[in-house]
Structures are given as C-alpha cells and as structure tokens.
Design a protein around this motif. Structure first.
Motif, PDB file in Angstrom:
ATOM      1  N   ARG A  11       0.838  -1.208   0.000  1.00  0.00           N
ATOM      2  CA  ARG A  11       0.000   0.000   0.000  1.00  0.00           C
ATOM      3  C   ARG A  11       0.870   1.253   0.000  1.00  0.00           C
ATOM      4  O   ARG A  11       0.570   2.235  -0.682  1.00  0.00           O
ATOM      5  CB  ARG A  11      -0.943  -0.004   1.208  1.00  0.00           C
ATOM      6  N   LYS A  12       1.954   1.220   0.775  1.00  0.00           N
ATOM      7  CA  LYS A  12       2.870   2.367   0.831  1.00  0.00           C
ATOM      8  C   LYS A  12       3.465   2.650  -0.548  1.00  0.00           C
ATOM      9  O   LYS A  12       3.524   3.799  -0.991  1.00  0.00           O
ATOM     10  CB  LYS A  12       3.983   2.081   1.838  1.00  0.00           C
ATOM     11  N   GLU A  13       3.889   1.607  -1.253  1.00  0.00           N
ATOM     12  CA  GLU A  13       4.443   1.790  -2.601  1.00  0.00           C
ATOM     13  C   GLU A  13       3.392   2.358  -3.544  1.00  0.00           C
ATOM     14  O   GLU A  13       3.697   3.174  -4.404  1.00  0.00           O
ATOM     15  CB  GLU A  13       4.995   0.470  -3.142  1.00  0.00           C
ATOM     16  N   GLY A  14       2.150   1.933  -3.379  1.00  0.00           N
ATOM     17  CA  GLY A  14       1.061   2.469  -4.204  1.00  0.00           C
ATOM     18  C   GLY A  14       0.795   3.935  -3.897  1.00  0.00           C
ATOM     19  O   GLY A  14       0.607   4.746  -4.806  1.00  0.00           O
ATOM     20  N   ARG A  15       0.776   4.295  -2.610  1.00  0.00           N
ATOM     21  CA  ARG A  15       0.558   5.698  -2.223  1.00  0.00           C
ATOM     22  C   ARG A  15       1.679   6.593  -2.748  1.00  0.00           C
ATOM     23  O   ARG A  15       1.440   7.743  -3.110  1.00  0.00           O
ATOM     24  CB  ARG A  15       0.478   5.828  -0.704  1.00  0.00           C
ATOM     25  N   ASN A  16       2.910   6.076  -2.760  1.00  0.00           N
ATOM     26  CA  ASN A  16       4.058   6.846  -3.249  1.00  0.00           C
ATOM     27  C   ASN A  16       4.176   6.807  -4.769  1.00  0.00           C
ATOM     28  O   ASN A  16       5.151   7.310  -5.324  1.00  0.00           O
ATOM     29  CB  ASN A  16       5.352   6.329  -2.621  1.00  0.00           C
ATOM     30  N   ALA A  17       3.209   6.188  -5.436  1.00  0.00           N
ATOM     31  CA  ALA A  17       3.154   6.080  -6.897  1.00  0.00           C
ATOM     32  C   ALA A  17       4.363   5.343  -7.475  1.00  0.00           C
ATOM     33  O   ALA A  17       4.759   5.592  -8.604  1.00  0.00           O
ATOM     34  CB  ALA A  17       2.999   7.458  -7.534  1.00  0.00           C
ATOM     35  N   HIS A  18       4.923   4.412  -6.705  1.00  0.00           N
ATOM     36  CA  HIS A  18       6.020   3.589  -7.218  1.00  0.00           C
ATOM     37  C   HIS A  18       5.506   2.366  -7.962  1.00  0.00           C
ATOM     38  O   HIS A  18       6.222   1.786  -8.768  1.00  0.00           O
ATOM     39  CB  HIS A  18       6.941   3.150  -6.081  1.00  0.00           C
ATOM     40  N   ILE A  19       4.283   1.957  -7.638  1.00  0.00           N
ATOM     41  CA  ILE A  19       3.642   0.871  -8.388  1.00  0.00           C
ATOM     42  C   ILE A  19       2.248   1.343  -8.793  1.00  0.00           C
ATOM     43  O   ILE A  19       1.629   2.155  -8.108  1.00  0.00           O
ATOM     44  CB  ILE A  19       3.567  -0.458  -7.595  1.00  0.00           C
ATOM     45  N   SER A  20       1.777   0.839  -9.918  1.00  0.00           N
ATOM     46  CA  SER A  20       0.455   1.200 -10.438  1.00  0.00           C
ATOM     47  C   SER A  20      -0.490   0.040 -10.211  1.00  0.00           C
ATOM     48  O   SER A  20      -0.341  -1.007 -10.838  1.00  0.00           O
ATOM     49  CB  SER A  20       0.532   1.485 -11.938  1.00  0.00           C
ATOM     50  N   GLU A  50       8.756  -0.569 -12.000  1.00  0.00           N
ATOM     51  CA  GLU A  50       7.798  -1.084 -11.021  1.00  0.00           C
ATOM     52  C   GLU A  50       8.234  -2.450 -10.509  1.00  0.00           C
ATOM     53  O   GLU A  50       8.048  -2.759  -9.332  1.00  0.00           O
ATOM     54  CB  GLU A  50       6.389  -1.114 -11.610  1.00  0.00           C
ATOM     55  N   ALA A  51       8.827  -3.254 -11.365  1.00  0.00           N
ATOM     56  CA  ALA A  51       9.334  -4.562 -10.925  1.00  0.00           C
ATOM     57  C   ALA A  51      10.435  -4.379  -9.880  1.00  0.00           C
ATOM     58  O   ALA A  51      10.509  -5.150  -8.920  1.00  0.00           O
ATOM     59  CB  ALA A  51       9.843  -5.363 -12.118  1.00  0.00           C
ATOM     60  N   VAL A  52      11.273  -3.361 -10.061  1.00  0.00           N
ATOM     61  CA  VAL A  52      12.331  -3.082  -9.083  1.00  0.00           C
ATOM     62  C   VAL A  52      11.713  -2.743  -7.728  1.00  0.00           C
ATOM     63  O   VAL A  52      12.182  -3.211  -6.683  1.00  0.00           O
ATOM     64  CB  VAL A  52      13.251  -1.935  -9.584  1.00  0.00           C
ATOM     65  N   HIS A  53      10.635  -1.952  -7.715  1.00  0.00           N
ATOM     66  CA  HIS A  53       9.973  -1.612  -6.453  1.00  0.00           C
ATOM     67  C   HIS A  53       9.304  -2.834  -5.825  1.00  0.00           C
ATOM     68  O   HIS A  53       9.366  -3.006  -4.600  1.00  0.00           O
ATOM     69  CB  HIS A  53       8.962  -0.482  -6.655  1.00  0.00           C
ATOM     70  N   ILE A  54       8.693  -3.672  -6.638  1.00  0.00           N
ATOM     71  CA  ILE A  54       8.087  -4.905  -6.116  1.00  0.00           C
ATOM     72  C   ILE A  54       9.177  -5.791  -5.512  1.00  0.00           C
ATOM     73  O   ILE A  54       9.024  -6.327  -4.413  1.00  0.00           O
ATOM     74  CB  ILE A  54       7.319  -5.664  -7.224  1.00  0.00           C
ATOM     75  N   LEU A  58       9.467  -7.161  -1.639  1.00  0.00           N
ATOM     76  CA  LEU A  58       9.618  -8.578  -1.301  1.00  0.00           C
ATOM     77  C   LEU A  58      10.905  -8.827  -0.522  1.00  0.00           C
ATOM     78  O   LEU A  58      10.919  -9.626   0.427  1.00  0.00           O
ATOM     79  CB  LEU A  58       9.576  -9.427  -2.573  1.00  0.00           C
ATOM     80  N   ASP A  59      11.986  -8.143  -0.872  1.00  0.00           N
ATOM     81  CA  ASP A  59      13.247  -8.290  -0.138  1.00  0.00           C
ATOM     82  C   ASP A  59      13.118  -7.746   1.277  1.00  0.00           C
ATOM     83  O   ASP A  59      13.607  -8.356   2.237  1.00  0.00           O
ATOM     84  CB  ASP A  59      14.387  -7.592  -0.877  1.00  0.00           C
ATOM     85  N   GLU A  60      12.453  -6.598   1.425  1.00  0.00           N
ATOM     86  CA  GLU A  60      12.253  -6.020   2.762  1.00  0.00           C
ATOM     87  C   GLU A  60      11.390  -6.940   3.616  1.00  0.00           C
ATOM     88  O   GLU A  60      11.660  -7.160   4.802  1.00  0.00           O
ATOM     89  CB  GLU A  60      11.612  -4.637   2.640  1.00  0.00           C
ATOM     90  N   TYR A  61      10.352  -7.491   3.026  1.00  0.00           N
ATOM     91  CA  TYR A  61       9.476  -8.437   3.715  1.00  0.00           C
ATOM     92  C   TYR A  61      10.271  -9.661   4.177  1.00  0.00           C
ATOM     93  O   TYR A  61      10.138 -10.107   5.316  1.00  0.00           O
ATOM     94  CB  TYR A  61       8.342  -8.851   2.775  1.00  0.00           C
ATOM     95  N   ALA A  62      11.120 -10.186   3.299  1.00  0.00           N
ATOM     96  CA  ALA A  62      11.920 -11.370   3.641  1.00  0.00           C
ATOM     97  C   ALA A  62      12.890 -11.060   4.780  1.00  0.00           C
ATOM     98  O   ALA A  62      13.054 -11.867   5.696  1.00  0.00           O
ATOM     99  CB  ALA A  62      12.673 -11.869   2.409  1.00  0.00           C
ATOM    100  N   VAL A  91      10.767 -10.205 -15.850  1.00  0.00           N
ATOM    101  CA  VAL A  91      11.205 -11.560 -15.516  1.00  0.00           C
ATOM    102  C   VAL A  91      12.633 -11.531 -14.972  1.00  0.00           C
ATOM    103  O   VAL A  91      12.950 -12.189 -13.974  1.00  0.00           O
ATOM    104  CB  VAL A  91      11.090 -12.487 -16.752  1.00  0.00           C
ATOM    105  N   ARG A  92      13.482 -10.736 -15.594  1.00  0.00           N
ATOM    106  CA  ARG A  92      14.878 -10.640 -15.144  1.00  0.00           C
ATOM    107  C   ARG A  92      14.968 -10.038 -13.745  1.00  0.00           C
ATOM    108  O   ARG A  92      15.638 -10.568 -12.868  1.00  0.00           O
ATOM    109  CB  ARG A  92      15.681  -9.796 -16.136  1.00  0.00           C
ATOM    110  N   VAL A  93      14.253  -8.942 -13.499  1.00  0.00           N
ATOM    111  CA  VAL A  93      14.312  -8.275 -12.193  1.00  0.00           C
ATOM    112  C   VAL A  93      13.770  -9.161 -11.085  1.00  0.00           C
ATOM    113  O   VAL A  93      14.375  -9.281 -10.021  1.00  0.00           O
ATOM    114  CB  VAL A  93      13.538  -6.925 -12.234  1.00  0.00           C
ATOM    115  N   LEU A  94      12.632  -9.803 -11.326  1.00  0.00           N
ATOM    116  CA  LEU A  94      12.002 -10.612 -10.282  1.00  0.00           C
ATOM    117  C   LEU A  94      12.582 -12.016 -10.183  1.00  0.00           C
ATOM    118  O   LEU A  94      12.392 -12.688  -9.166  1.00  0.00           O
ATOM    119  CB  LEU A  94      10.488 -10.683 -10.512  1.00  0.00           C
TER     120      LEU A  94
END
Length: 130
Positions: A11-20, A50-54, A58-62, A91-94
């Motif tokens: 949600r934070k990434e969405g609010r900061n407009a880093h992911i759509s 956006e893949a970089v932000h995702i 995921l890395d922060e969560y882990a 695919v490469r980023v994730l």
C-alpha cells in the motif's frame, strides 16, 4: 499478522506512486495485491521500474520476517498488450521463470485475454446442481 506487513508495504508503494495498481475502470479503486491462504497475487504495471519496487518490497518483507520467497515456485502472467521487452525486463528483475498459469486457480478460470460469460458457465451449472 505477517501478511498484514506485506500488505502495508505494498500500500505504501502504491501511495508513493512507485507501483500502479490494477483498475477495472478509471474511477475504481486500485488493487495492488490479493492475499488468500498462503498465496499472494501482486498486480502492477509490467515495466522494469515497477518490478524493481516490487522486488524491493519482497526483499524487505523477507528480511523483516525471515520468510524467503522462492522464485522457482512463483508464476507470472502478463497482459496481452505487454511488449516482449517489458516482459523480459520484469522476468529478469524478479527472477521468476514460470511465465504461465494453470488453466484454473482456486477453481476459477485463469484470465487469458478477454473474459467471456461462457468461461464461467460450467461453474454456474455446478452451483445450480447443488
């Protein structure tokens, strides 16, 4: 409790407009993720940024939970209008290599192009018989 942390990060990434987030129409609220049992569905624009932000979420969560994400068990589905260059970048980023879904997910047909009423008729018949 742990899934709430992932949802908050997304949600934070969405609010900061880093992911759509995905929108079904322009005025509808956006959906960036769905959590179901031990599955998480992520929705974002298939571009490298956006893949970089995702990947960062995921890395922060882990790091925070100690729960590692196995990219070999992950699946990715692209919209039909997504160009091959963007697909390759995501695919490469994730690090996800399974670029196909099963025909059904949770008993419902997996989207493949435009969803028509006919794709749901078997499900309607099963419910009617019950």
């Amino acid at each position: 409790f742990v899934a709430d942390g992932l949802a908050a990060l997304l949600r934070k990434e969405g609010r900061n407009a880093h992911i759509s987030p995905l929108r079904v129409c322009p005025r509808a609220p956006g959906i960036s993720h769905l959590l179901f049992a031990d599955d998480t569905l992520l929705f974002f624009r298939a571009i490298e940024g956006e893949a970089v932000h995702i990947k960062g979420v995921l890395d922060e969560y882990a790091r925070a939970t100690g729960q590692l994400i196995n990219p070999q068990k992950c699946l990715i589905l692209f919209g039909e209008n997504c160009n091959q260059g963007d697909r390759d970048d995501v695919v490469r980023v994730l690090g996800v290599h399974n670029v196909s879904f099963e025909e059904k997910y949770l008993g419902l047909p997996t989207p493949n192009g435009r969803m028509s009423k006919g794709r749901f008729e078997n499900i309607q018949e099963k419910f009617t018989k019950r």
